[in-house]
Design an enzyme around this catalytic site. Structure first.
Site, PDB file in Angstrom:
ATOM      1  N   LYS A   1       0.811  -1.223   0.000  1.00 35.29           N
ATOM      2  CA  LYS A   1       0.000   0.000   0.000  1.00 35.29           C
ATOM      3  C   LYS A   1       0.844   1.272   0.000  1.00 35.29           C
ATOM      4  O   LYS A   1       0.435   2.283  -0.573  1.00 35.29           O
ATOM      5  CB  LYS A   1      -0.962  -0.002   1.188  1.00 35.29           C
TER       6      LYS A   1
ATOM      7  N   ARG B   1      -8.828  -6.816  -8.966  1.00 42.22           N
ATOM      8  CA  ARG B   1      -9.746  -7.938  -9.190  1.00 42.22           C
ATOM      9  C   ARG B   1     -11.114  -7.423  -9.621  1.00 42.22           C
ATOM     10  O   ARG B   1     -11.371  -6.224  -9.552  1.00 42.22           O
ATOM     11  CB  ARG B   1      -9.937  -8.692  -7.870  1.00 42.22           C
TER      12      ARG B   1
ATOM     13  N   GLU C   1      -0.295   9.011   7.147  1.00 38.48           N
ATOM     14  CA  GLU C   1      -1.016   9.996   6.330  1.00 38.48           C
ATOM     15  C   GLU C   1      -1.776  10.949   7.231  1.00 38.48           C
ATOM     16  O   GLU C   1      -2.133  10.589   8.360  1.00 38.48           O
ATOM     17  CB  GLU C   1      -2.057   9.295   5.430  1.00 38.48           C
TER      18      GLU C   1
HETATM   19  C1  MV4 Z   1      -8.080   6.805   5.415  1.00 39.74           C
HETATM   20  C2  MV4 Z   1      -9.133   7.446   6.098  1.00 39.74           C
HETATM   21  C3  MV4 Z   1      -8.958   8.771   6.430  1.00 39.74           C
HETATM   22  N1  MV4 Z   1      -7.804   9.402   6.135  1.00 39.74           N
HETATM   23  N2  MV4 Z   1      -6.973   7.489   5.103  1.00 39.74           N
HETATM   24  C4  MV4 Z   1     -10.002   2.401   5.539  1.00 39.74           C
HETATM   25  C5  MV4 Z   1      -9.513   1.152   4.914  1.00 39.74           C
HETATM   26  C6  MV4 Z   1      -8.320   1.467   4.127  1.00 39.74           C
HETATM   27  N3  MV4 Z   1      -8.504   1.001   2.817  1.00 39.74           N
HETATM   28  C7  MV4 Z   1      -8.162   2.943   4.197  1.00 39.74           C
HETATM   29  N4  MV4 Z   1      -9.201   3.451   5.052  1.00 39.74           N
HETATM   30  C8  MV4 Z   1      -9.245   4.769   5.401  1.00 39.74           C
HETATM   31  N5  MV4 Z   1      -8.161   5.511   5.061  1.00 39.74           N
HETATM   32  C9  MV4 Z   1      -6.840   8.756   5.483  1.00 39.74           C
HETATM   33  N6  MV4 Z   1      -5.709   9.397   5.207  1.00 39.74           N
HETATM   34  C10 MV4 Z   1     -10.280   6.706   6.414  1.00 39.74           C
HETATM   35  C11 MV4 Z   1     -10.324   5.362   6.096  1.00 39.74           C
HETATM   36  C12 MV4 Z   1     -11.545   4.697   6.501  1.00 39.74           C
HETATM   37  C13 MV4 Z   1     -12.513   4.289   5.583  1.00 39.74           C
HETATM   38  C14 MV4 Z   1     -12.323   4.467   4.220  1.00 39.74           C
HETATM   39  C15 MV4 Z   1     -13.284   4.044   3.321  1.00 39.74           C
HETATM   40  C16 MV4 Z   1     -14.445   3.451   3.783  1.00 39.74           C
HETATM   41  C17 MV4 Z   1     -14.654   3.271   5.118  1.00 39.74           C
HETATM   42  C18 MV4 Z   1     -13.692   3.670   6.039  1.00 39.74           C
HETATM   43  C19 MV4 Z   1     -13.920   3.483   7.389  1.00 39.74           C
HETATM   44  C20 MV4 Z   1     -12.962   3.883   8.281  1.00 39.74           C
HETATM   45  C21 MV4 Z   1     -11.779   4.484   7.843  1.00 39.74           C
END
Ligand code: MV4
Length: 449
Positions: free
Chosen positions: A116, A292, A200
């Site tokens: 990632k 995918r 981040e």
């Molecule tokens: C984030 C974020 C806020 N700020 N990155 C959740 C899973 C992973 N793929 C990345 N995620 C997040 N990254 C930054 N810089 C919030 C999340 C996140 C989230 C993102 C999409 C859908 C649901 C979520 C639930 C909690 C946190």
């Protein structure tokens, strides 16, 4: 086109892939665990091969057994579906080494996006917007403190090998940083056997908006618009829709352009999805790329008039995708997908495997159900709890909401608890109806759920 495709999966996606094969005149091979011997996808396939006992680690995850099944049945390609081996670069490589086409991107593409932190750097160098943060891994708590000071609190510590939220820690105050940094590394090490993390700036109340892309070997690179997947519970999506109620045509175009830029720059081929975080000011940032076919692909199919699985088969077999002449796509109408899981929303969504005594799917205008069960089918405790996907299409969001209520009420599932009552409740929610929700929807809008 291929003559025969082996489908290395189970459940609704195995059936979905076989249906695409059938329409293209391609023969199919099912592989199944002993637990799945009596399921519909196994009967539907032209041939079927047992690959082991119930646990996925002894069946659907055993690359050697699946490749042996493909060789023994003379299959020329393997479609991995989602989950299991779908994003396993070694499996994709093993297919190639055995003269079998892996229906998906190159192993190098899978690897590049699986890390990632590296994926973030790749995207940044392609000119795709990323959240301000550390460039590469953060190896010490002191280094983490330096980056946090640079980008400003709150920050989010993420696992390099992560995805799906594991090993993620929010830090709101400088005093918490060292503890959370150490906790994130421990958690990541335990979960992935790799404890490297990066950092981040935390995006507050984001939406999850993702772009579906297709790329073939004839320089056709198309964006099939976006899906809004903000309605999630603990990183499990529950409702997805297209188009996103939060995007203007301008942001949609910019997101599509960014996604295609990334696909071209990395020479990515086949279907893929670029996930973005959309902040409250309409700015978007790269989050992850999925290499995918995804569970929620049908909403995109309905608003773009494409068959994404058939395009995957065309691209992998060396043909040009058939939808390129109609690109660029503007979404036509509106679509929503509701995941009908064997889970009890009244008991914290606990899994409820068991026998479905009665199963009647809704029908009528604008209703598609992707499922693999019938009355009398068993939902196994060994695999995920997805029973069916209800996908509803209409001319606008309002019509889709009314149609979804009607279709969910027509659904008859007896013998197990499902997420249908949860979906009916969401459809009554004001923020959902207005389209103003973000990823904290469940916690802030659905109370105890
Ligand atoms: C984030 C974020 C806020 N700020 N990155 C959740 C899973 C992973 N793929 C990345 N995620 C997040 N990254 C930054 N810089 C919030 C999340 C996140 C989230 C993102 C999409 C859908 C649901 C979520 C639930 C909690 C946190």
């Amino acid at each position: 086109m291929f003559e025969k495709v082996l489908v290395a999966n189970r459940g609704e996606i195995a059936l979905r892939v076989m249906r695409a094969c059938k329409e293209l005149g391609v023969k199919t091979v099912a592989v199944y665990s002993l637990e799945d011997a009596d399921t519909y996808p196994v009967k539907y396939a032209d041939e079927a091969v047992c690959i082991g006992p119930a646990p996925a680690a002894s069946s659907y995850l055993v690359a050697a057994n699946i490749i042996a099944a493909a060789k023994n049945t003379n299959a020329d390609a393997i479609h991995p579906g989602y989950g299991f081996l779908a994003e396993n670069a070694d499996f994709a490589r093993a297919c190639a080494d055995n003269g079998i086409v892996f229906i998906g991107p190159a192993p190098e593409s899978i690897e590049r996006m699986g890390d990632k932190s590296a994926a973030r750097e790749t995207m940044k160098s392609c000119g795709v917007p990323t959240v301000p943060g550390s460039d590469g891994c953060v190896d010490t708590a002191e280094e983490a403190a330096k980056f946090a000071k640079e980008v400003g609190f709150p920050v989010l510590i993420k696992a390099t090998a992560g995805g799906g939220g594991k090993g993620m820690r929010e830090v709101h105050q400088p005093e918490e940083l060292e503890i959370q940094y150490k906790a994130a590394r421990l958690e990541a090490g335990a979960a992935f056997g790799n404890d490297s993390v990066y950092l981040e700036k935390l995006v507050l109340r984001p939406r999850h908006v993702e772009i579906q892309v297709l790329a073939d070997n004839f320089d056709n690179n198309v964006s099939l618009c976006e899906r809004d997947c903000s309605i999630q519970r603990r990183h499990q999506k529950l409702i997805e829709e297209a188009p996103s109620p939060a995007l203007t045509d301008e942001i949609r175009r910019a997101m599509g352009v960014a996604a295609i830029k990334a696909v071209r720059a990395t020479d990515y081929k086949n279907a893929g999805t670029i996930e973005f975080l959309l902040d409250q000011d309409g700015r978007f940032y790269f989050m992850e790329m999925n290499t995918r076919i995804q569970v929620e692909h049908p909403v995109t199919e309905l608003v773009t008039g494409t068959d994404i699985v058939k395009e995957q088969l065309r691209i992998a077999s060396g043909e040009a995708m058939s939808c390129a002449p109609r690109a660029p796509f503007a979404p036509f109408g509106h679509a929503m997908e509701f995941r009908i899981n064997a889970e009890d929303p009244d008991y914290n969504f606990r899994p409820c495997p068991g026998t479905i005594t009665v199963f009647e799917a809704p029908s009528g205008p604008g209703v598609r159900t992707d499922c693999y069960v019938k009355s009398g089918s068993k939902i196994s405790p060994f695999y995920d709890s997805l029973v069916a996907k209800l996908i509803v299409y209409g001319q606008d969001r309002q019509e889709v909401i009314a149609r979804a209520k009607r279709a969910l009420q027509e659904f008859k599932i007896e013998g197990i608890a499902t997420t249908i009552p949860f979906h009916l409740k969401v459809l009554e929610n004001e923020a959902f109806n207005k389209g103003t929700f973000s990823t904290d929807f469940l916690e802030t809008q659905m109370g105890e759920m």
